[in-house]
Design a protein around this motif. Sequence first.
Motif, PDB file in Angstrom:
ATOM      1  N   CYS A   1       0.851  -1.175   0.000  1.00 15.83           N
ATOM      2  CA  CYS A   1       0.000   0.000   0.000  1.00 15.83           C
ATOM      3  C   CYS A   1       0.897   1.238   0.000  1.00 15.83           C
ATOM      4  O   CYS A   1       2.103   1.130   0.121  1.00 15.83           O
ATOM      5  CB  CYS A   1      -0.934   0.026   1.211  1.00 15.83           C
ATOM      6  N   VAL A   2       0.275   2.405  -0.135  1.00 14.44           N
ATOM      7  CA  VAL A   2       0.988   3.676  -0.039  1.00 14.44           C
ATOM      8  C   VAL A   2       0.320   4.494   1.056  1.00 14.44           C
ATOM      9  O   VAL A   2      -0.905   4.586   1.118  1.00 14.44           O
ATOM     10  CB  VAL A   2       0.967   4.437  -1.387  1.00 14.44           C
TER      11      VAL A   2
ATOM     12  N   ASN B   1       0.266   8.302   2.498  1.00 17.61           N
ATOM     13  CA  ASN B   1       0.616   9.624   2.002  1.00 17.61           C
ATOM     14  C   ASN B   1      -0.342  10.639   2.590  1.00 17.61           C
ATOM     15  O   ASN B   1      -1.526  10.355   2.731  1.00 17.61           O
ATOM     16  CB  ASN B   1       0.527   9.593   0.472  1.00 17.61           C
TER      17      ASN B   1
ATOM     18  N   ALA C   1      -0.343   9.256  -3.573  1.00 21.56           N
ATOM     19  CA  ALA C   1      -1.519   8.428  -3.285  1.00 21.56           C
ATOM     20  C   ALA C   1      -2.409   8.314  -4.516  1.00 21.56           C
ATOM     21  O   ALA C   1      -2.946   7.252  -4.806  1.00 21.56           O
ATOM     22  CB  ALA C   1      -2.299   8.986  -2.106  1.00 21.56           C
TER      23      ALA C   1
ATOM     24  N   VAL D   1      -4.431   2.820  -0.845  1.00 20.06           N
ATOM     25  CA  VAL D   1      -3.852   4.024  -0.255  1.00 20.06           C
ATOM     26  C   VAL D   1      -4.443   4.328   1.116  1.00 20.06           C
ATOM     27  O   VAL D   1      -5.623   4.110   1.372  1.00 20.06           O
ATOM     28  CB  VAL D   1      -4.019   5.254  -1.177  1.00 20.06           C
TER      29      VAL D   1
ATOM     30  N   CYS E   1      -4.460   7.718   3.371  1.00 21.67           N
ATOM     31  CA  CYS E   1      -4.164   9.139   3.196  1.00 21.67           C
ATOM     32  C   CYS E   1      -5.139   9.980   4.008  1.00 21.67           C
ATOM     33  O   CYS E   1      -6.132   9.481   4.522  1.00 21.67           O
ATOM     34  CB  CYS E   1      -4.225   9.515   1.718  1.00 21.67           C
TER      35      CYS E   1
ATOM     36  N   ASN F   1      -6.628  14.510   0.742  1.00 24.52           N
ATOM     37  CA  ASN F   1      -6.065  13.900  -0.453  1.00 24.52           C
ATOM     38  C   ASN F   1      -7.159  13.563  -1.458  1.00 24.52           C
ATOM     39  O   ASN F   1      -8.233  13.095  -1.070  1.00 24.52           O
ATOM     40  CB  ASN F   1      -5.299  12.627  -0.062  1.00 24.52           C
TER      41      ASN F   1
ATOM     42  N   TYR G   1      -8.698  10.077  -1.147  1.00 22.45           N
ATOM     43  CA  TYR G   1      -9.322   9.643   0.106  1.00 22.45           C
ATOM     44  C   TYR G   1     -10.612   8.847  -0.113  1.00 22.45           C
ATOM     45  O   TYR G   1     -10.877   7.887   0.611  1.00 22.45           O
ATOM     46  CB  TYR G   1      -9.598  10.837   1.032  1.00 22.45           C
TER      47      TYR G   1
ATOM     48  N   GLY H   1      -9.606   5.453  -0.495  1.00 28.24           N
ATOM     49  CA  GLY H   1      -8.627   5.038   0.498  1.00 28.24           C
ATOM     50  C   GLY H   1      -9.210   5.182   1.887  1.00 28.24           C
ATOM     51  O   GLY H   1     -10.431   5.171   2.064  1.00 28.24           O
TER      52      GLY H   1
ATOM     53  N   ASP I   1      -7.929   6.641   6.199  1.00 31.67           N
ATOM     54  CA  ASP I   1      -6.893   7.122   7.108  1.00 31.67           C
ATOM     55  C   ASP I   1      -6.828   6.235   8.360  1.00 31.67           C
ATOM     56  O   ASP I   1      -6.205   6.571   9.343  1.00 31.67           O
ATOM     57  CB  ASP I   1      -7.118   8.584   7.483  1.00 31.67           C
TER      58      ASP I   1
END
Length: 143
Positions: free
Chosen positions: A65-66, A68, A74, A84, A86, A90, A93, A96, A98
Amino acid sequence: RSIIQTCEEIKKHSDRPIVVRHHPRYTATMHPSSLPDNCSFYKPKKLDGTYDDFDFDNSLKGAWCVVNHSSNPAVEAAIKGVPVFCSKDNLAYDIGTDDYSMIETPKRVDRTDWANWLAHTEWYLDEIAKGTPWKRLKPLIQK
C-alpha cells in the motif's frame, strides 16, 4: 503527524516492512537510525532527461500500500491499483482511508467512478480561457 509517529502507528497493526520515501525535492535530512525498527528509507532517483519526474513506479513495485498525506503519490498509486492510506485532504481519500488498523485489509474498490471524477478536476489553460470548465459544471450546479 510525523514520519516516526506514522511508522509507529502502522507497526501496531502490521509486521510488514515500511519504506519511507521523501518528496524528491525534500531537503531536510533524517538519519536512518531515527526510524523505528523494520523501517527504511528509499531515496527517489531522478529520471534522465526529465524536469520533474522521478522513479515512483519503482517505489510501487511490490508495494502492499501507499501511505501519504495529501499529495500526488496516493493518487498515482490508486490509479495503478495500489491501496492508499491518506488524509481527508487527499484526492484519493474517497477510495482510500486514514484508518491504519485496516493496513492488512486495505480497501480494494472499483475505481471507475473515482477515476472519472478525478479526470474532471484538472483543466488546461486554453480550456479555462474558453470557459469549458464553467460550461461543463454550470448545469450540475443549477439542478
